[in-house]
Design a protein around this motif. Structure first.
Motif, PDB file in Angstrom:
ATOM      1  N   MET A   1       0.867  -1.182   0.000  1.00  0.00           N
ATOM      2  CA  MET A   1       0.000   0.000   0.000  1.00  0.00           C
ATOM      3  C   MET A   1       0.895   1.221   0.000  1.00  0.00           C
ATOM      4  O   MET A   1       1.930   1.253   0.628  1.00  0.00           O
ATOM      5  CB  MET A   1      -0.828  -0.037   1.293  1.00  0.00           C
ATOM      6  CG  MET A   1      -1.816   1.103   1.437  1.00  0.00           C
ATOM      7  SD  MET A   1      -3.351   0.694   0.658  1.00  0.00           S
ATOM      8  CE  MET A   1      -4.290   2.145   1.027  1.00  0.00           C
ATOM      9  N   ARG A   2       0.511   2.251  -0.702  1.00  0.00           N
ATOM     10  CA  ARG A   2       1.210   3.511  -0.591  1.00  0.00           C
ATOM     11  C   ARG A   2       0.202   4.614  -0.808  1.00  0.00           C
ATOM     12  O   ARG A   2      -0.593   4.570  -1.733  1.00  0.00           O
ATOM     13  CB  ARG A   2       2.336   3.611  -1.630  1.00  0.00           C
ATOM     14  CG  ARG A   2       3.256   4.831  -1.407  1.00  0.00           C
ATOM     15  CD  ARG A   2       3.897   4.782  -0.021  1.00  0.00           C
ATOM     16  NE  ARG A   2       4.992   5.708   0.144  1.00  0.00           N
ATOM     17  CZ  ARG A   2       5.065   6.614   1.139  1.00  0.00           C
ATOM     18  NH1 ARG A   2       4.068   6.738   1.989  1.00  0.00           N
ATOM     19  NH2 ARG A   2       6.121   7.380   1.284  1.00  0.00           N
ATOM     20  N   HIS A 304       6.834   1.243  -6.089  1.00  0.00           N
ATOM     21  CA  HIS A 304       6.593   0.712  -4.739  1.00  0.00           C
ATOM     22  C   HIS A 304       5.693  -0.531  -4.820  1.00  0.00           C
ATOM     23  O   HIS A 304       6.014  -1.584  -4.266  1.00  0.00           O
ATOM     24  CB  HIS A 304       5.948   1.825  -3.904  1.00  0.00           C
ATOM     25  CG  HIS A 304       5.520   1.445  -2.530  1.00  0.00           C
ATOM     26  ND1 HIS A 304       6.158   1.889  -1.392  1.00  0.00           N
ATOM     27  CD2 HIS A 304       4.497   0.674  -2.090  1.00  0.00           C
ATOM     28  CE1 HIS A 304       5.555   1.405  -0.323  1.00  0.00           C
ATOM     29  NE2 HIS A 304       4.526   0.671  -0.723  1.00  0.00           N
ATOM     30  N   HIS A 308       6.528  -4.566  -4.055  1.00  0.00           N
ATOM     31  CA  HIS A 308       5.740  -5.364  -3.113  1.00  0.00           C
ATOM     32  C   HIS A 308       5.432  -6.763  -3.642  1.00  0.00           C
ATOM     33  O   HIS A 308       5.173  -7.679  -2.856  1.00  0.00           O
ATOM     34  CB  HIS A 308       4.378  -4.696  -2.880  1.00  0.00           C
ATOM     35  CG  HIS A 308       4.310  -3.798  -1.677  1.00  0.00           C
ATOM     36  ND1 HIS A 308       4.900  -4.101  -0.486  1.00  0.00           N
ATOM     37  CD2 HIS A 308       3.663  -2.612  -1.503  1.00  0.00           C
ATOM     38  CE1 HIS A 308       4.619  -3.124   0.388  1.00  0.00           C
ATOM     39  NE2 HIS A 308       3.881  -2.209  -0.209  1.00  0.00           N
ATOM     40  N   GLU A 338       6.874  -2.289   4.266  1.00  0.00           N
ATOM     41  CA  GLU A 338       6.443  -1.044   3.618  1.00  0.00           C
ATOM     42  C   GLU A 338       7.598  -0.051   3.449  1.00  0.00           C
ATOM     43  O   GLU A 338       7.793   0.510   2.386  1.00  0.00           O
ATOM     44  CB  GLU A 338       5.324  -0.386   4.431  1.00  0.00           C
ATOM     45  CG  GLU A 338       4.008  -1.139   4.368  1.00  0.00           C
ATOM     46  CD  GLU A 338       3.374  -1.144   2.990  1.00  0.00           C
ATOM     47  OE1 GLU A 338       3.860  -0.431   2.089  1.00  0.00           O
ATOM     48  OE2 GLU A 338       2.402  -1.889   2.791  1.00  0.00           O
TER      49      GLU A 338
HETATM   50 ZN   LIG Z   1       3.112  -0.438   0.337  1.00  0.00          ZN
END
Ligand SMILES: [Zn+2]
Length: 608
Positions: A1-2, A304, A308, A338
């Protein structure tokens, strides 16, 4: 998640894009719940034009019952990667169960578990309607000619039974509408997954949207962009080109290319104030403000999410292996999953030539500033408590602070090994030792791999001070080993002491520092700021107030806001705060070894 936001430095310490839905809660589950066994599980989702108007999708599940006890079916409370309890069952209506043309008796057995009394019936169909009006990449969201489907929202699983059952998904939609998903296609309109984990790891786009493809690291990457026309052909080509340059550097870290194909799924929406994306094994779903597609953070967020695919979807902390769906699954290691993922997103862009070394240093500096402006917090604590959406400004700090810890570990490993090894070796070693053997990594394995890469150097002090503890990172000493230095500037500027989030509804106050000017003025969380110094916040020029009042301590500053829909006029008194900002730059006096480390980090290389 970002989650990335357009940072408005004038007012905020940090700003987060708005999140739809998202409720807190815990799941008190009845212990020992176990469903009758079921087999031949098939799911079907209907999304037709009428569903878009009604903002709901219709779900059907059919299966064969293999026992006499009741069938217990549950919906997950969260989506892996989203780290918040969302209680998807609350969006279900018109639930029913049928067999042989007759309806079956059912009731709720737990808040998100349905109990079906199948009796003698073997072939059972369960159906329900799912409300789809929250724009969030972990939710199901329907518009006139488009739906985002997330399996965690829609696909019931049998309680107390192995998640390792195969199933199929059929999508029933209008002729001519498209379907995009990373799931394996079995036949026209039907996809198949070998386990429940896989079933819910492949979101779907259904409806009308643009599609483009490009070869990235020898694999077809497909970009699905909704709404059709939201990206120009040039924007779509540019994004795919950026991925074609950045992703091979990520594949190189793990020396593994785990995809047959990869799906980039993007929703551009005018009401979204930043960018938020959620990772899956061979896809990701991003939501981005319609006017923000050319911002530098767009390729960064994608780098990102794609990293992941290795770090968290495959290599992940043992606390999250395997995923469970009935409750929150906290881990103290999100700073690795993360934060270090975000470090590698920065590296992928500079190593792939998408951005410059100067841009990498500016991004790093931004992370240092963010950490300096946030209350001291240990990386493990920040990771554990993310489920609570902390209101003290620390809720997402494990991204930036974890990213910086990744840089620090990379420098220390390279320094200790004379640049013969790097953080890449740590990730690859754990990927091979744990992911490839079907398990998550433990703390002992993490620090063991770090120490081995650093030629047996000890990291107990690092862990104690900077991971478990709250000590400030000693940047001057760390950066010097990689041929960089930190220059700091002190400036005095007016601050309101609030955090804000901006969307189409305006500038919303999300947090008020109790010691700040805003609190003294009577500004409250939830207020929507509409004017500052007479300038509407819909006009970007409103941020100029800070410059205008830079030397006017004590001057009155009129602020208009909406509270409960009603206009309120307040007058703040300008107060100046001392801000320390820094600049990371190449050190002209760096040693030869430090220069090799610096080049190694920026180029993804080890050795002399
Ligand atoms: Zn993330």
């Amino acid at each position: 998640m970002r989650v990335r936001a357009v940072v408005i430095l004038a007012v905020c310490l940090a700003m987060l894009a708005p999140r739809a839905g998202g409720a807190q809660g815990s799941d008190a589950r009845t212990p020992g719940m176990r469903s009758a066994p079921i087999s031949d599980v098939r799911y079907a989702v209907t999304f037709r034009a009428a569903n878009g108007v009604e903002r709901a999708v219709d779900v059907r599940m059919t299966f064969t019952v293999g026992g006499w006890e009741p069938v217990l079916l549950s919906l997950p409370v969260w989506t892996p990667g989203a780290y918040e309890v969302s209680n998807y069952a609350r969006n279900v209506s018109r639930f029913r169960a049928d067999a042989g043309g007759k309806s079956l008796r059912w009731d709720k057995y737990a808040p998100d578990t349905w109990r079906i009394f199948a009796g003698n019936a073997r072939d059972v169909t369960v159906s329900f309607r799912y409300r789809a009006d929250s724009l969030d990449n972990a939710f199901t969201w329907a518009r006139d000619q488009f739906a985002l489907l997330n399996g965690t929202n829609l696909f019931l699983y049998p309680e107390g039974r192995s998640p390792d059952y195969a199933s199929t998904v059929s999508i029933e939609t209008e002729d001519g509408w498209r379907v995009a998903t990373g799931m394996t296609q079995a036949a026209r309109g039907t996809w198949t997954a070998p386990s429940y984990h896989e079933l819910v790891d492949h979101p779907f786009f259904v409806g009308s949207f643009d599609m483009d493809s490009a070869l990235v690291s020898g694999v077809w990457f497909r970009l699905s962009a909704y709404p059709a026309g939201s990206m120009t052909a040039a924007q779509r080509a540019r994004l795919l080109d950026q991925l074609a340059r950045a992703v091979p550097t990520e594949v190189a870290v793990f020396r593994d290319n785990p995809w047959k194909r990869y799906e980039v799924m993007q929703i551009a929406d005018s009401g979204f104030g930043g960018m938020s994306a959620l990772e899956h094994e061979n896809s990701n779903v991003a939501i981005v403000g319609a006017g923000l597609l050319d911002e530098d953070f767009v390729p960064s967020v994608y780098a990102h999410e794609i990293f992941h695919a290795f770090n968290v979807k495959r290599l992940r902390p043992s606390e999250m292996w395997p995923y469970r769906y009935d409750a929150a699954q906290p881990t103290p290691w999100l700073w690795v999953s993360e934060g270090i993922t975000d470090y590698y997103a920065d590296l992928a862009l500079v190593r792939g030539g998408v951005t410059s070394a100067a841009a990498f240093l500016a991004t790093t500096q931004g992370k240092i500033d963010h950490v300096n402006q946030t209350a001291p917090i240990g990386l493990e604590d920040a990771s554990l408590q993310t489920w609570l959406h902390m209101t003290d400004g620390t809720s997402d700090i494990y991204y930036d602070k974890g990213s910086l810890a990744g840089l620090a570990l990379d420098i220390r490993i390279r320094d200790a090994s004379d640049n013969a090894a790097s953080l890449d070796d740590v990730l690859r070693a754990l990927y091979d030792a744990d992911y490839r053997h079907g398990r998550g990594f433990t703390g002992a394995e993490w620090w063991g791999a770090v120490s081995r890469a650093a030629r047996s150097a000890g990291f107990g002090d690092f862990e104690e001070k900077f991971v478990d503890g709250r000590e400030a990172f000693p940047w001057a000493a760390w950066l010097a080993r990689a041929g960089w230095r930190l220059r700091s500037d002190t400036l005095r500027e007016p601050r309101l002491g609030v955090q804000i989030a901006q969307d189409s509804a305006g500038v919303r106050v999300t947090f008020v520092d109790p010691a700040g000017v805003a609190a003294a003025t009577g500004i409250e969380a939830g207020d929507v700021i509409t004017r500052v110094d007479g300038i509407p916040t819909s006009d970007p020029a409103w941020q100029g107030w800070r410059k205008k009042f830079a030397t006017r301590e004590g001057a009155p500053l009129p602020i208009t806001l909406l509270r409960g829909g009603r206009p309120v006029l307040l007058t703040a008194t300008v107060r100046l705060a001392t801000m320390i900002t820094g600049r990371v730059e190449a050190d002209p006096n760096a040693t030869e070894k430090a220069k090799r480390i610096r080049d190694g980090i920026l180029r993804g290389q080890t050795g002399k």
